[in-house]
Design an enzyme around this catalytic site. Structure first.
Site, PDB file in Angstrom:
ATOM      1  N   LYS A  38       0.841  -1.200   0.000  1.00  0.00           N
ATOM      2  CA  LYS A  38       0.000   0.000   0.000  1.00  0.00           C
ATOM      3  C   LYS A  38       0.875   1.249   0.000  1.00  0.00           C
ATOM      4  O   LYS A  38       1.501   1.579   0.999  1.00  0.00           O
ATOM      5  CB  LYS A  38      -0.923   0.051   1.215  1.00  0.00           C
ATOM      6  CG  LYS A  38      -2.021   1.100   0.993  1.00  0.00           C
ATOM      7  CD  LYS A  38      -2.735   1.538   2.244  1.00  0.00           C
ATOM      8  CE  LYS A  38      -2.079   2.666   2.970  1.00  0.00           C
ATOM      9  NZ  LYS A  38      -1.925   3.904   2.194  1.00  0.00           N
ATOM     10  N   CYS A  94      13.478  10.824   6.759  1.00  0.00           N
ATOM     11  CA  CYS A  94      13.437  10.376   8.158  1.00  0.00           C
ATOM     12  C   CYS A  94      14.773  10.555   8.869  1.00  0.00           C
ATOM     13  O   CYS A  94      14.813  10.745  10.076  1.00  0.00           O
ATOM     14  CB  CYS A  94      13.013   8.920   8.199  1.00  0.00           C
ATOM     15  SG  CYS A  94      13.854   7.950   6.959  1.00  0.00           S
ATOM     16  N   GLY A 108       2.991   3.776  13.587  1.00  0.00           N
ATOM     17  CA  GLY A 108       3.724   2.542  13.878  1.00  0.00           C
ATOM     18  C   GLY A 108       3.136   1.834  15.095  1.00  0.00           C
ATOM     19  O   GLY A 108       2.968   0.607  15.102  1.00  0.00           O
ATOM     20  N   GLU A 164       9.954   0.918  10.517  1.00  0.00           N
ATOM     21  CA  GLU A 164      10.935   1.978  10.213  1.00  0.00           C
ATOM     22  C   GLU A 164      10.211   3.286  10.450  1.00  0.00           C
ATOM     23  O   GLU A 164       9.336   3.650   9.665  1.00  0.00           O
ATOM     24  CB  GLU A 164      11.380   1.904   8.750  1.00  0.00           C
ATOM     25  CG  GLU A 164      12.040   0.607   8.341  1.00  0.00           C
ATOM     26  CD  GLU A 164      13.394   0.417   8.957  1.00  0.00           C
ATOM     27  OE1 GLU A 164      14.038   1.418   9.321  1.00  0.00           O
ATOM     28  OE2 GLU A 164      13.804  -0.741   9.108  1.00  0.00           O
ATOM     29  N   GLU A 190       9.650  15.719  15.364  1.00  0.00           N
ATOM     30  CA  GLU A 190      10.053  15.528  13.972  1.00  0.00           C
ATOM     31  C   GLU A 190       9.178  16.441  13.114  1.00  0.00           C
ATOM     32  O   GLU A 190       7.959  16.259  13.039  1.00  0.00           O
ATOM     33  CB  GLU A 190       9.838  14.070  13.564  1.00  0.00           C
ATOM     34  CG  GLU A 190      10.274  13.833  12.130  1.00  0.00           C
ATOM     35  CD  GLU A 190       9.958  12.432  11.629  1.00  0.00           C
ATOM     36  OE1 GLU A 190       8.831  11.964  11.851  1.00  0.00           O
ATOM     37  OE2 GLU A 190      10.835  11.825  11.006  1.00  0.00           O
ATOM     38  N   THR A 215       5.965   7.392  13.846  1.00  0.00           N
ATOM     39  CA  THR A 215       5.998   6.606  15.078  1.00  0.00           C
ATOM     40  C   THR A 215       4.578   6.393  15.610  1.00  0.00           C
ATOM     41  O   THR A 215       4.249   5.301  16.091  1.00  0.00           O
ATOM     42  CB  THR A 215       6.889   7.327  16.116  1.00  0.00           C
ATOM     43  OG1 THR A 215       8.196   7.452  15.539  1.00  0.00           O
ATOM     44  CG2 THR A 215       6.990   6.556  17.418  1.00  0.00           C
TER      45      THR A 215
HETATM   46  P1  NAD Z   1       2.235   7.957   8.178  1.00  0.00           P
HETATM   47  O1  NAD Z   1       2.578   7.131   9.363  1.00  0.00           O
HETATM   48  O2  NAD Z   1       1.163   8.956   8.314  1.00  0.00           O
HETATM   49  O3  NAD Z   1       1.792   7.010   6.955  1.00  0.00           O
HETATM   50  C1  NAD Z   1       2.607   5.972   6.498  1.00  0.00           C
HETATM   51  C2  NAD Z   1       1.733   4.936   5.831  1.00  0.00           C
HETATM   52  O4  NAD Z   1       0.873   4.387   6.819  1.00  0.00           O
HETATM   53  C3  NAD Z   1       0.834   5.475   4.727  1.00  0.00           C
HETATM   54  O5  NAD Z   1       0.760   4.529   3.684  1.00  0.00           O
HETATM   55  C4  NAD Z   1      -0.511   5.600   5.419  1.00  0.00           C
HETATM   56  O6  NAD Z   1      -1.611   5.495   4.546  1.00  0.00           O
HETATM   57  C5  NAD Z   1      -0.467   4.423   6.371  1.00  0.00           C
HETATM   58  N1  NAD Z   1      -1.350   4.532   7.531  1.00  0.00           N
HETATM   59  C6  NAD Z   1      -1.796   5.660   8.130  1.00  0.00           C
HETATM   60  N2  NAD Z   1      -2.634   5.348   9.153  1.00  0.00           N
HETATM   61  C7  NAD Z   1      -2.698   3.994   9.203  1.00  0.00           C
HETATM   62  C8  NAD Z   1      -3.383   3.064  10.037  1.00  0.00           C
HETATM   63  N3  NAD Z   1      -4.172   3.466  11.028  1.00  0.00           N
HETATM   64  N4  NAD Z   1      -3.207   1.753   9.812  1.00  0.00           N
HETATM   65  C9  NAD Z   1      -2.392   1.321   8.807  1.00  0.00           C
HETATM   66  N5  NAD Z   1      -1.735   2.156   7.972  1.00  0.00           N
HETATM   67  C10 NAD Z   1      -1.868   3.476   8.175  1.00  0.00           C
HETATM   68  O7  NAD Z   1       3.598   8.560   7.704  1.00  0.00           O
HETATM   69  P2  NAD Z   1       3.832   9.562   6.495  1.00  0.00           P
HETATM   70  O8  NAD Z   1       3.315  10.877   6.934  1.00  0.00           O
HETATM   71  O9  NAD Z   1       3.343   8.959   5.229  1.00  0.00           O
HETATM   72  O10 NAD Z   1       5.424   9.567   6.404  1.00  0.00           O
HETATM   73  C11 NAD Z   1       6.203  10.348   7.199  1.00  0.00           C
HETATM   74  C12 NAD Z   1       6.747   9.565   8.363  1.00  0.00           C
HETATM   75  O11 NAD Z   1       7.421   8.404   7.896  1.00  0.00           O
HETATM   76  C13 NAD Z   1       7.769  10.350   9.130  1.00  0.00           C
HETATM   77  O12 NAD Z   1       7.574  10.179  10.513  1.00  0.00           O
HETATM   78  C14 NAD Z   1       9.083   9.731   8.697  1.00  0.00           C
HETATM   79  O13 NAD Z   1      10.128   9.864   9.603  1.00  0.00           O
HETATM   80  C15 NAD Z   1       8.695   8.313   8.516  1.00  0.00           C
HETATM   81  N6  NAD Z   1       9.648   7.641   7.620  1.00  0.00           N
HETATM   82  C16 NAD Z   1      10.537   6.764   8.170  1.00  0.00           C
HETATM   83  C17 NAD Z   1      11.483   6.138   7.361  1.00  0.00           C
HETATM   84  C18 NAD Z   1      12.466   5.158   7.934  1.00  0.00           C
HETATM   85  O14 NAD Z   1      13.086   4.440   7.164  1.00  0.00           O
HETATM   86  N7  NAD Z   1      12.656   5.089   9.229  1.00  0.00           N
HETATM   87  C19 NAD Z   1      11.503   6.416   6.003  1.00  0.00           C
HETATM   88  C20 NAD Z   1      10.598   7.324   5.484  1.00  0.00           C
HETATM   89  C21 NAD Z   1       9.661   7.926   6.311  1.00  0.00           C
END
Ligand code: NAD
Length: 501
Positions: free
Chosen positions: A192, A302, A250, A268, A399, A247
């Site tokens: 997804k 990130c 996550g 991650e 962040e 997070t």
């Molecule tokens: P997000 O957590 O909002 O979304 C990430 C994914 O999770 C999206 O596909 C979203 O649709 C999905 N999602 C959202 N709510 C969900 C739920 N309740 N259940 C299941 N899936 C759900 O993150 P974002 O805003 O898309 O990305 C930014 C974040 O990602 C930042 O915190 C960044 O640090 C982190 N990030 C981490 C890494 C790493 O390798 N550590 C890499 C890139 C981004």
């Protein structure tokens, strides 16, 4: 620059005929159970690029069924590693032939600077796919000589159906970071992409088909997190969840995994990474390192070095040069070759970053550069640097995920270590010094999954990457990134003269 032709290039061998992106999206809409769609927006213009199928629980169920069937009965987990590797290599060729198209999709959908992604991110993504294509026939167990004339050996078996949930900051790159090791292991999967940036994942899936990845191995579901994402994390027939994102989310997906079928999880997550610059570092090169680490991918990275600790002896010279060089960063259209920084991914992220900047000003931090939107139209923000930041200000603890960095002054090595570690995150860190002793001491003392010494954002397919603390657990890249998609089965059997016989 002219908008590229988005027709996928066919491989040279005979292959299924290819369809245009338009046909692709229609095909995906037909596969969507509800018939609902959502808009994906161009962050340069705030205009709609396309309507995308809004996958929901029913669509996830169908995708998981396809992945389960392919895992239980299909050729992919059953073929030899070298055969999987051969098909994956063909996929690499197609990615390279279609590199500009993939990069263009992410430039339009995510505001990625075209030339940077073409030179950096996409070749790196291809290198990840190539690395795991090469690893597919190097998955071995071991043999053990046991007491009582028993022999044990281990089988490394694919874990099953994998759910990949990915964020918007590296849409095409992340597709390959996630799917490549799972493919090499012999898994099948449901992917997804983030709702903000669904386009390139659809294109990648199309290339996978052209490469000869069998049906059911990679199933892409476009849709929202709380619906499609939640259906993946709580699905009873997904064996392993690989999540990259915030997070906060996550935590939610881990809970869903635990309360459903207890699927294996790797996370991650976010970061607030420190870069520590010591008195003996070369000021000019560390200024450039700071701008690279802080503003690469418009701060939507990130591992961004968003907390810069500078030792007091060079502090004044450092911030003077930092302010001067930051003003040389060109914000603008991602297709303009002179652009260094494109727009933030969407309105929500744009407003979030601007509200952090306002917070920083209100809490009394000093604005060294930037601090404002860059254009009236589009989600552009000036590269923003704060000084006189205290460790407890929101801009220092949260962040921000945008082009905002905080610079702090410190006196001693111990102080730098303590303050750098005073964060709930632990993804990455940087050190700039010529002193080997300081470099060794500090790198061992930092609570972070990656420490860069006199460099930053230096990634390689062979170097494991992942977080400590609130930045998650599990590793991507390297053979560590493959093991999480494998189950280890121990097989024990008596041999000649064993009392068991
Ligand atoms: P997000 O957590 O909002 O979304 C990430 C994914 O999770 C999206 O596909 C979203 O649709 C999905 N999602 C959202 N709510 C969900 C739920 N309740 N259940 C299941 N899936 C759900 O993150 P974002 O805003 O898309 O990305 C930014 C974040 O990602 C930042 O915190 C960044 O640090 C982190 N990030 C981490 C890494 C790493 O390798 N550590 C890499 C890139 C981004």
């Amino acid at each position: 620059m002219e908008a590229p032709n988005l027709l996928p290039k066919s491989p040279k061998s005979s292959s299924p005929s290819c369809s245009s992106m338009e046909n692709l999206s229609i095909q995906f809409q037909e596969n969507d159970e509800t018939g609902r769609t959502f808009e994906t927006i161009d962050p340069r213009t705030e205009e709609v690029i396309a309507n995308i199928a809004e996958g929901d629980k029913e669509d996830v169920d169908l995708a998981v069924k396809a992945a389960r069937f392919a895992f239980d009965h299909g050729p992919w987990p059953r073929m030899s590693g070298s055969e999987r590797g051969r098909i994956m290599m063909k996929f690499v060729d197609l990615v390279q032939e279609n590199l500009e198209e993939l990069v263009a999709l992410d430039a339009i959908d995510a505001g990625k600077v075209f030339e940077q992604a073409k030179a950096g991110e996409m070749p790196f993504a291809a290198s990840i796919l190539r690395y795991y294509a090469g690893a597919a026939d190097k998955i071995h167990g071991k043999t053990m000589k046991m007491a009582n004339q028993l022999q044990g050996y281990t089988l490394h078996e694919p874990i099953g159906v994998v759910g990949h949930i990915i964020p918007w900051n590296f849409p095409a790159g992340m597709f390959f970071f996630k799917t490549s090791p799972a493919m090499a292991a012999g898994c099948t999967m449901v992917v997804k992409p983030a709702e903000q940036t669904p386009l390139s994942a659809l294109y990648c899936a199309h290339l996978a088909k052209l490469a000869g990845i069998p049906d059911g191995v990679i199933n892409v579901i476009t849709g929202f997190g709380t619906t499609a994402g939640a259906a993946i994390s709580s699905h009873m027939d997904i064996d392993c969840l690989s999540f990259t994102g915030s997070t906060e989310v996550g935590r939610v997906v881990m809970q869903a995994a635990a309360t459903s079928n207890l699927k294996a999880v790797s996370l991650e997550l976010g970061g607030k990474s420190p870069l520590i610059i010591f008195n003996d570092a070369d000021v000019d090169s560390t200024v450039n390192l700071t701008l690279l680490g802080g503003f690469a991918n418009k701060g939507e990275f990130c591992v961004c070095s968003s907390r810069i600790f500078v030792q007091e002896g060079i502090y004044e010279e450092f911030i003077t040069k930092l302010a001067r060089n930051a003003k040389g960063i060109n914000v603008g259209d991602p297709f303009d070759p002179s652009t260094h920084q494109g727009p933030q991914v969407d309105k929500q992220q744009y407003e979030k970053v601007l509200s952090y900047i306002e917070h920083g000003k209100r809490q009394g931090a000093t604005l060294l550069t930037g601090g404002k939107p860059w254009e009236k139209k589009g989600y552009y923000i000036e590269p923003t640097i704060f000084t006189n930041v205290t460790d407890d200000m929101l801009i220092a603890t949260d962040e921000i995920f945008g082009p905002v960095i905080c610079v702090f002054k410190f006196k001693t090595v111990e102080e730098a270590i303590t303050r750098a570690n005073s964060t709930r995150y632990g993804l990455a860190a940087g050190i700039a010094t010529k002193d080997l002793n300081i470099a060794n001491t500090v790198s061992r003392s930092l609570h972070a999954g990656t420490v860069w010494i006199n460099c930053y954002l230096a990634f390689d397919a062979d170097v494991p990457y992942g977080g400590y603390k609130g930045s998650g657990f599990g590793r991507e890249f390297g053979m560590e990134g493959l093991y999480k998609y494998l189950q280890v089965k121990s097989v024990v059997t008596p041999v000649h003269n064993s009392p068991w016989l």
